[in-house]
Write an enzyme that holds these catalytic residues in place. Structure first.
Site, PDB file in Angstrom:
ATOM      1  N   SER A 233       0.858  -1.181   0.000  1.00  0.00           N
ATOM      2  CA  SER A 233       0.000   0.000   0.000  1.00  0.00           C
ATOM      3  C   SER A 233       0.894   1.230   0.000  1.00  0.00           C
ATOM      4  CB  SER A 233      -0.891   0.018   1.251  1.00  0.00           C
ATOM      5  OG  SER A 233      -1.534   1.271   1.406  1.00  0.00           O
TER       6      SER A 233
ATOM      7  N   TYR B 106      -1.783   0.289  10.885  1.00  0.00           N
ATOM      8  CA  TYR B 106      -1.945  -0.209   9.519  1.00  0.00           C
ATOM      9  C   TYR B 106      -0.727   0.156   8.686  1.00  0.00           C
ATOM     10  CZ  TYR B 106      -3.560  -0.694   4.727  1.00  0.00           C
ATOM     11  OH  TYR B 106      -3.655  -1.048   3.394  1.00  0.00           O
TER      12      TYR B 106
END
Length: 259
Positions: free
Chosen positions: A145, A158
Site C-alpha cells: 500500500s 496499519y
C-alpha cells in the site's frame, strides 16, 4: 498473443473479493492455473467455478486464514503434493481495521492487522519459498500500500504493517539474489473495494466518503499492474511499483470534485 505465464500455477491469497478476486480473474484469463485461498469458502467456490468455466483453467481452492500458521502449512503441503510447486505466489490477503489514534485504539484491531498483513504474509511465503528456491524459479508478488511509504492520521498501525511488507519485500529480494526467484511489491493508492467497509466495520456511509469526489482505482487496475509484473521477461525483476488513481498524488494530496 499468449501470456508468458500461461500454463503456470499461481496461488492468490485473499482471493474471494476486491483486489485478490480481480487478480484471480486476470490471471485465469491469461491461461494461468490457479489456487485460490480465502476465509469465505462459499464465495471462493463460486468464483473458482466461474473462472474455470470462463477461462478453461484449473482452479483449486483452500479455505485458509493466513493468520493460522498450522493451517497454512497443512494446506501448502497438500497443494504441493497434489499439484507441485507454484510458479507464482501473490500475497494479497490483508486488511485495515479502525482509524482511532494510537492512544485510543482497539488493541484487537492491531492484532488483526499485524497478524494478517505481516505474519500471515510471512507464513505463506515461508510455506512455498523453499520449494521455489530448490527449483530455482518462481515469482512472488506482495500487495502492499502507499501507506507503507506515507503515514496519515489514524493509520499508524496499519501503516506500520505495510511498511513491514515493504521491508519484507526488499529483504527477501536480497536473500534470493543469485537464485531464479523474483520478488516484487505492488503498492496501490486509493482502490474502491470492500477495504473501507471492513475498516469501518460495515459503516457504508463512512466507507463511501473515502472515495467521494474522485475516480479511484479498481481492483482490475491493480490486477493489470500485477499482470505486467508477472509477464515481464525472466531477466527483469520489477521490484517495486506504486500505482495511483489520476486524482491522487500522495496519501495527503487527493483532488476531489466537490460538485
Amino acid at each position: 498473443m499468449t501470456a508468458r505465464i500461461a500454463g503456470q500455477l499461481a496461488i492468490v491469497t485473499g482471493a474471494s473479493s476486491g483486489i485478490g478476486e480481480a487478480i484471480a480473474r486476470r490471471l485465469g484469463s491469461e491461461g494461468t492455473n490457479l489456487v485460490l485461498w480465502a476465509r469465505r469458502g462459499e464465495r471462493l467456490a463460486c468464483l473458482a467455478e466461474e473462472i474455470a468455466d470462463q477461462s478453461g483453467v484449473s482452479v483449486d481452492t483452500g479455505v485458509v486464514d493466513v493468520r493460522d500458521r498450522e493451517a497454512v502449512q497443512g494446506e501448502a503441503a497438500r497443494l504441493m503434493s497434489e499439484l507441485g510447486t507454484p510458479d507464482i505466489l501473490v500475497n494479497n490477503a490483508g486488511l485495515a481495521a479502525g482509524m482511532a489514534p494510537v492512544h485510543d485504539a482497539d488493541v484487537d484491531d492491531w492484532d488483526r492487522m499485524i497478524d494478517t498483513n505481516v505474519k500471515g504474509l510471512l507464513h505463506v511465503t515461508r510455506a512455498f519459498l523453499p520449494a521455489m528456491v530448490e527449483r530455482d524459479s518462481g515469482q512472488v508478488v506482495n500487495i502492499g500500500s502507499i501507506t507503507g511509504r506515507q503515514v496519515y492520521p489514524g493509520s499508524t498501525v496499519y501503516a506500520a504493517s505495510k511498511y513491514a511488507v515493504q521491508a519484507i519485500t526488499e529483504g527477501t529480494n536480497l536473500d534470493l539474489l543469485g537464485t531464479g526467484v523474483r520478488v516484487s511489491g505492488v503498492h496501490p493508492g486509493l482502490v474502491e473495494t470492500e477495504f473501507s467497509l471492513v475498516r469501518f466495520k460495515g459503516d457504508e456511509d463512512r466507507a463511501g466518503a473515502v472515495y467521494k469526489g474522485i475516480e479511484p482505482l479498481t481492483g482490475a487496475d491493480v490486477a493489470d499492474v500485477v499482470s505486467y509484473v508477472l509477464n515481464a521477461p525472466p531477466r527483469i525483476n520489477v521490484a517495486d511499483v506504486v500505482v495511483f488513481a489520476k486524482a491522487q498524488g500522495s496519501v495527503h494530496h487527493i483532488l476531489r470534485d466537490e460538485g
